[in-house]
Structures are given as C-alpha cells and as structure tokens.
Scaffold this motif. Structure first.
Motif, short mmCIF file in Angstrom:
data_model
loop_
_atom_site.label_atom_id
_atom_site.label_comp_id
_atom_site.label_asym_id
_atom_site.label_seq_id
_atom_site.Cartn_x
_atom_site.Cartn_y
_atom_site.Cartn_z
N GLN A 1 -28.39 -7.26 -9.34
CA GLN A 1 -29.35 -6.61 -8.47
C GLN A 1 -30.73 -6.66 -9.10
N LEU A 2 -31.72 -7.15 -8.37
CA LEU A 2 -33.08 -7.21 -8.88
C LEU A 2 -33.65 -5.81 -9.02
N GLU A 3 -34.25 -5.54 -10.19
CA GLU A 3 -34.78 -4.21 -10.45
C GLU A 3 -36.12 -4.30 -11.17
N GLY A 4 -36.99 -3.33 -10.88
CA GLY A 4 -38.26 -3.24 -11.58
C GLY A 4 -38.30 -2.08 -12.55
N GLY A 5 -37.24 -1.29 -12.57
CA GLY A 5 -37.17 -0.13 -13.46
C GLY A 5 -36.01 0.75 -13.06
N TYR A 6 -35.96 1.93 -13.67
CA TYR A 6 -34.90 2.89 -13.38
C TYR A 6 -35.29 3.78 -12.21
N LYS A 7 -34.29 4.28 -11.50
CA LYS A 7 -34.52 5.40 -10.60
C LYS A 7 -34.75 6.64 -11.45
N SER A 8 -35.62 7.51 -10.96
CA SER A 8 -36.08 8.62 -11.80
C SER A 8 -35.91 9.95 -11.06
N TRP A 9 -35.29 10.92 -11.74
CA TRP A 9 -35.13 12.26 -11.19
C TRP A 9 -35.68 13.29 -12.16
N GLU A 10 -36.26 14.34 -11.62
CA GLU A 10 -36.71 15.46 -12.44
C GLU A 10 -36.07 16.73 -11.89
N ILE A 11 -35.36 17.45 -12.77
CA ILE A 11 -34.70 18.70 -12.42
C ILE A 11 -35.37 19.82 -13.22
N GLN A 12 -35.79 20.88 -12.57
CA GLN A 12 -36.40 22.01 -13.23
C GLN A 12 -35.47 23.22 -13.15
N VAL A 13 -35.29 23.89 -14.28
CA VAL A 13 -34.44 25.08 -14.33
C VAL A 13 -35.25 26.23 -14.92
N ASP A 14 -34.76 27.44 -14.70
CA ASP A 14 -35.50 28.63 -15.12
C ASP A 14 -35.49 28.84 -16.63
N ASP A 15 -34.40 28.49 -17.28
CA ASP A 15 -34.33 28.63 -18.74
C ASP A 15 -33.27 27.71 -19.30
N ALA A 16 -33.15 27.68 -20.62
CA ALA A 16 -32.26 26.74 -21.30
C ALA A 16 -30.80 26.90 -20.90
N ALA A 17 -30.40 28.15 -20.60
CA ALA A 17 -29.00 28.40 -20.24
C ALA A 17 -28.60 27.70 -18.94
N ASP A 18 -29.58 27.35 -18.10
CA ASP A 18 -29.29 26.70 -16.82
C ASP A 18 -29.21 25.18 -16.93
N MET A 19 -29.47 24.63 -18.12
CA MET A 19 -29.52 23.17 -18.24
C MET A 19 -28.13 22.55 -18.13
N ALA A 20 -27.13 23.16 -18.75
CA ALA A 20 -25.77 22.59 -18.72
C ALA A 20 -25.24 22.48 -17.29
N PRO A 21 -25.26 23.56 -16.49
CA PRO A 21 -24.75 23.41 -15.12
C PRO A 21 -25.57 22.43 -14.28
N ALA A 22 -26.87 22.31 -14.57
CA ALA A 22 -27.70 21.36 -13.82
C ALA A 22 -27.30 19.92 -14.12
N VAL A 23 -27.08 19.60 -15.40
CA VAL A 23 -26.64 18.25 -15.76
C VAL A 23 -25.26 17.97 -15.20
N GLU A 24 -24.37 18.95 -15.30
CA GLU A 24 -23.01 18.78 -14.79
C GLU A 24 -23.02 18.53 -13.28
N ALA A 25 -23.87 19.26 -12.56
CA ALA A 25 -23.94 19.08 -11.11
C ALA A 25 -24.46 17.70 -10.75
N PHE A 26 -25.41 17.22 -11.52
CA PHE A 26 -25.98 15.91 -11.24
C PHE A 26 -24.92 14.82 -11.32
N PHE A 27 -24.10 14.86 -12.38
CA PHE A 27 -23.14 13.77 -12.61
C PHE A 27 -21.79 13.98 -11.93
N GLN A 28 -21.39 15.22 -11.71
CA GLN A 28 -20.06 15.45 -11.16
C GLN A 28 -20.08 15.73 -9.66
N ASN A 29 -21.10 16.40 -9.19
CA ASN A 29 -21.12 16.83 -7.80
C ASN A 29 -22.07 16.03 -6.94
N GLY A 30 -22.70 15.03 -7.53
CA GLY A 30 -23.61 14.19 -6.76
C GLY A 30 -24.90 14.89 -6.37
#
Length: 300
Positions: A87-116
């Motif tokens: 597949q021809l590509e010019g770069g990566y797809k890019s996402w930015e996720i913002q969370v309220d504090d560090a404790a919310d980072m784990a569920p945010a990453v998990e949701a991205f990869f497991q729950n779509g």
C-alpha cells in the motif's frame, strides 16, 4: 564527546528503526533508563504496554514545556495503515488522546488497541528531539539545546501546526542531536540550525537536510538506503509523494519500491542488496529503464 564527534564521519543512512506502530506517552521528567521505569509512568500503564512491546510496538516518553505544570496527559499514536498487500503511504496515521491525569492513560491505551476506540485523527506535525540524558549524556549535551532552538525557530516562523517535543531514547545517540519527524516517521541526526530550517521550511537547497537523514521507519533497513538515494534525486517532490516497498529475497536478494506523487506517475524501482548492503538499483517502466551501480554502503 568522542562518540558524537566520530559519528560525523559515519553514514547515518539505514539507522531509522522500522516499526508499524509508535506510542508516545506524555510523562514529566526525570526519565530513567529504561524509560518505562520512570516514576511518572503508572504501573497499570506498564502492564498494558508490556504485551504491545512484545509485538514490536515502539513506546517512548515525551514531554514539552507545559508537561510538568499540568495534570492532563496526551497520548500520541502513529500507526501504519492496515496492510492488504503493498500500500502506498506518505506517513503514519496519527491519533492524539487526551486524559485528565496519568491514572487514565492505561485504560485509554487499552481501549485504543482492544476496543477499536480511535478517537480523532490528528493533523499536527511533531518534531521529537531526543534529550534522554540518563540513557546517554550526548542527548542531553546536544539534544536539549537543539530542542530549545526548535521551539524558538518554530515560533519565529509562525508554524502553528508544528509542535517540538522532548522524547526518550530513539536509538543513534551517537548522532545527537537526533529526532523523528512525525507523522511521516523520518529520522534525522547530526542536526544544526541550518538543517532545522531546511526541515521546517522544506524549500530551497535540500543538501543540508539530506546530510542529516537517517531513514524512514516505514521501510525495512535495506530499502532505507534506496529511499535516501531517491530522496536526493527527486528532492522536495519526494516528500509530496507516496511510497511502498518490500523485500523480495533476504541475504543476497532483491527488493522493490514504488513511488507516486502529484508530479510523477507510479514508478517502480528494483534493488539488489546483500547483507544490508545496497549493490544496485534500477527504474523500470514501460518506456525507459535506468541502471545505477552504487558504492557498497552498509546500513546501521
């Protein structure tokens, strides 16, 4: 620094780290070695990241001038488009996720990869300058002043879509200052103010930038050398195009790279290499074939 001085006589090409996915976690400094053991990384986040590391996902810590003064955290994810053949590509797809504090980072990453959960795509350009002095002091001595120069230069040029960051170890500290330009995913090293201006403006003489080019993380290492040769040939037009490449045979074998841009129709290059040394390449089309033999260059 001896390592940094010696690196100026060493070829940078082929030292980008190939990866399909990068996860960048906003985390205040100080950063330890390894970075994920830093005090700002919650244990819950380490547990979520661990199986992703086993799959070859690249994970780094990042910070900017606001990170230490706020509780909110950002997660930047750069991911290759899903592959169905080449597949021809010019770069990566890019996402930015913002969370309220560090404790919310784990569920945010998990949701991205497991729950779509994909949140919103980002169009921001990010210059990730390695300043990880606890990994290697060269990145502190040379990387941090360059990061400060990048902030000032971006502001002077009025580039609101460009965000400089500090990033944990990206490899090649002997080339400090070194950075990754996302979302394209191209690596650069031995940078100075002239090459920074060239990287930001992307016009005029391209040689100051080419001399700092380490390679493109969307390509395997043997093809990074070929891509750099073509970057030099097509100059700024190369950055406006899309590329796809693959290894056809390992060891002494063949690879191919396809290129398409607004100025050029689809072109196919084939290359011969041996043990990460590019031996020759040729452009094949319906009308003309050009052949070039190279001095043997080994990837980093």
């Amino acid at each position: 620094m001896t390592t940094a001085t010696l690196a100026h006589s060493e070829s940078l090409i082929g030292t980008a780290v190939p990866a399909d996915t990068f996860i960048l976690l906003e985390t205040p400094q100080p950063w330890e070695k390894p970075a994920l053991l830093s005090p700002g990384v919650p244990e819950s986040l380490r547990q979520v990241i661990k199986p992703l590391l086993a799959l070859g996902v690249r994970v780094h810590l990042i910070a900017n001038e606001q990170t230490s003064a706020q509780s909110q955290r950002r997660i930047l994810i750069f991911q290759r488009s899903p592959q169905q053949g080449m597949q021809l590509e010019g770069g990566y797809k890019s996402w930015e996720i913002q969370v309220d504090d560090a404790a919310d980072m784990a569920p945010a990453v998990e949701a991205f990869f497991q729950n779509g959960s994909r949140r919103s795509l980002s169009s921001q350009r990010h210059l990730m300058v390695c300043t990880h002095a606890s990994h290697n002091e060269c990145c502190g001595i040379y990387g941090y002043p360059f990061y400060q120069d990048a902030i000032a230069t971006v502001q002077q040029l009025g580039l609101k879509h460009v965000q400089p960051w500090q990033i944990s170890h990206i490899g090649g500290h002997r080339f400090a200052p070194t950075l990754i330009d996302f979302p394209r995913g191209r690596y650069y090293g031995n940078l100075d103010h002239e090459s920074l201006l060239c990287l930001l403006k992307q016009q005029g003489d391209i040689e100051p930038l080419l001399s700092t080019y380490r390679g493109w993380s969307l390509l395997p290492k043997p093809l990074q050398i070929l891509e750099a040769e073509l970057f030099r040939q097509y100059k700024w037009d190369w950055l406006q195009g899309r590329v796809a490449g693959r290894i056809l045979k390992q060891n002494r074998g063949w690879a191919e790279l396809w290129f398409e841009s607004p100025k050029f129709t689809l072109l196919r290059y084939t290359a011969e290499f041996e043990n990460n040394k590019l031996l020759s390449y040729q452009l094949t089309s319906d009308q003309v074939t050009h052949f070039r033999t190279l001095a043997q260059r080994k990837t980093g």
